[in-house]
Design an enzyme around this catalytic site. Sequence first.
Site, PDB file in Angstrom:
ATOM      1  N   HIS A   1       0.814  -1.210   0.000  1.00  0.00           N
ATOM      2  CA  HIS A   1       0.000   0.000   0.000  1.00  0.00           C
ATOM      3  C   HIS A   1       0.856   1.272   0.000  1.00  0.00           C
ATOM      4  O   HIS A   1       0.317   2.381   0.049  1.00  0.00           O
ATOM      5  CB  HIS A   1      -0.921  -0.022   1.237  1.00  0.00           C
ATOM      6  CG  HIS A   1      -2.071   0.901   1.168  1.00  0.00           C
ATOM      7  ND1 HIS A   1      -2.290   1.888   2.103  1.00  0.00           N
ATOM      8  CD2 HIS A   1      -3.093   1.006   0.289  1.00  0.00           C
ATOM      9  CE1 HIS A   1      -3.396   2.554   1.806  1.00  0.00           C
ATOM     10  NE2 HIS A   1      -3.898   2.051   0.714  1.00  0.00           N
TER      11      HIS A   1
ATOM     12  N   HIS B   1      -9.621  11.130   1.615  1.00  0.00           N
ATOM     13  CA  HIS B   1      -8.723   9.980   1.549  1.00  0.00           C
ATOM     14  C   HIS B   1      -7.429  10.211   2.335  1.00  0.00           C
ATOM     15  O   HIS B   1      -6.531   9.366   2.334  1.00  0.00           O
ATOM     16  CB  HIS B   1      -8.395   9.693   0.073  1.00  0.00           C
ATOM     17  CG  HIS B   1      -7.722   8.388  -0.181  1.00  0.00           C
ATOM     18  ND1 HIS B   1      -6.386   8.286  -0.536  1.00  0.00           N
ATOM     19  CD2 HIS B   1      -8.191   7.118  -0.136  1.00  0.00           C
ATOM     20  CE1 HIS B   1      -6.072   7.013  -0.723  1.00  0.00           C
ATOM     21  NE2 HIS B   1      -7.137   6.286  -0.477  1.00  0.00           N
TER      22      HIS B   1
ATOM     23  N   ASP C   1      16.489  10.982  -8.733  1.00  0.00           N
ATOM     24  CA  ASP C   1      17.936  11.261  -8.672  1.00  0.00           C
ATOM     25  C   ASP C   1      18.501  11.120  -7.260  1.00  0.00           C
ATOM     26  O   ASP C   1      19.557  11.688  -6.951  1.00  0.00           O
ATOM     27  CB  ASP C   1      18.245  12.659  -9.215  1.00  0.00           C
ATOM     28  CG  ASP C   1      18.065  12.746 -10.724  1.00  0.00           C
ATOM     29  OD1 ASP C   1      18.095  11.689 -11.383  1.00  0.00           O
ATOM     30  OD2 ASP C   1      17.881  13.867 -11.241  1.00  0.00           O
TER      31      ASP C   1
ATOM     32  N   LYS D   1       3.162   4.396  -1.247  1.00  0.00           N
ATOM     33  CA  LYS D   1       3.248   5.270  -2.429  1.00  0.00           C
ATOM     34  C   LYS D   1       4.483   6.145  -2.250  1.00  0.00           C
ATOM     35  O   LYS D   1       4.459   7.114  -1.485  1.00  0.00           O
ATOM     36  CB  LYS D   1       2.019   6.169  -2.569  1.00  0.00           C
ATOM     37  CG  LYS D   1       0.687   5.419  -2.676  1.00  0.00           C
ATOM     38  CD  LYS D   1      -0.043   5.439  -1.384  1.00  0.00           C
ATOM     39  CE  LYS D   1      -1.413   4.776  -1.539  1.00  0.00           C
ATOM     40  NZ  LYS D   1      -2.024   4.478  -0.241  1.00  0.00           N
TER      41      LYS D   1
ATOM     42  N   ASP E   1      -1.608  16.974  20.094  1.00  0.00           N
ATOM     43  CA  ASP E   1      -1.262  18.173  20.866  1.00  0.00           C
ATOM     44  C   ASP E   1      -0.740  19.313  20.000  1.00  0.00           C
ATOM     45  O   ASP E   1       0.041  20.158  20.473  1.00  0.00           O
ATOM     46  CB  ASP E   1      -0.217  17.839  21.953  1.00  0.00           C
ATOM     47  CG  ASP E   1      -0.780  16.921  23.033  1.00  0.00           C
ATOM     48  OD1 ASP E   1      -2.010  16.862  23.177  1.00  0.00           O
ATOM     49  OD2 ASP E   1       0.022  16.243  23.701  1.00  0.00           O
TER      50      ASP E   1
END
Length: 395
Positions: A142, A313, A149, A144, A320
């Site tokens: 899951h 999403h 470079d 991403k 705090d």
Amino acid sequence: MGFVLALILAIIIWITIDLIQGSKIRHHSPPSAQLTLNGNIEFIADGEDFFKILLEDVDKAVQHIHMMFYIFRDDETGMKFIEELCRKASEGVSVYLLADYVGSHGLKKTTIEQLTSCGVHFSFSRKIYLPFLFSSLNKRNHRKITIIDGKIGYVGGFNVGDEYAGKKPKFGYWRDYHLRVTGEAVMGLQKQFLFDWKADNAPLQVDDSFYPPLPKGETEIKYHITNGFGVKESFAEYINKATASIIIGSPYFIPGEMVQKSLVDAIQRGVSVKLILPMRADHPLVKEASYRYLVELIEEGGEVYQYMNGFYHAKVMVVDNQICDIGTANFDQRSFHINGEINCIFQSKEVLDQIMEVINRDFIQSERLDLARLKKRTISNRLISPFARLLSHFL
């Protein structure tokens, strides 16, 4: 009739053994790891902005592009990336694209052929394999992450597809949170990409260009990398430390007993607990699986808001107004027990001010969920509820 029953029983036994035995295998990945590095963070909360900035960085790449997405589509948005990645590969840039097998199952064979023929190294992550068909189908990568470079990194909630750019009427505007990282902390993302690539392919030949000298950066970033273990413990740890406020944003809220108890205990000791969830669920069982947890939190004094301006999403927790956790893990059992995830935990007043500005705007664009409306359930909701609870571990 006897044959059919025997076949059904055999399938149930097969699935049970598959899931039990397969759950003991973490796809060659350690269950949990933490890495602390310094870097600089740029916060992105809009899909069009995200794709624009990412494509600009891809365009400037001169050595290598390493990209991993749970969902990578070959729709209008995805094709922009495919064309750009092919163009960079034709210029001699080394391009590696990793996509989750189930999350990106919609990629057409012709699209994959287009990528590979133009010089892009493409692979699916976490392919399905025998004999653990069901468990391997269930364990998803899951994460991403993108590294350009070895100097620029991305991590967060956005995938590549039209809906993330707000181009799908079904969802409308898409709210997500992503981080652009520079400085030494990019090394942590690079290491994780190389590890994920190696899990399903021959390892890349690493050279010095993968880890160029980088400025230290102003913010300490803790990467919490998980593979079916460690997310709920991390969330509970920070919740238990809260003294004033906790804000949680997630598309799904199925916290389980440990995290739920931490939230209830926080409310009982006077901590303000606020949740932002989507008004519209993208899964038919999610709301019912969330029901008992939300009822208890509201009864204890927590506040739950449902985002009205499209689909929510984002994955965020702010404790705090000082500690922030943004990454790929949702507040659900799939992220807690099954998926490969990566979250970033940091303290930076400047970045937190930007994040809180967006969060406060998201609250304004949300409707507070009251107990009476929550408890007003249809007959179909009540019928679905037992199945939702039964399957909540996989949602």
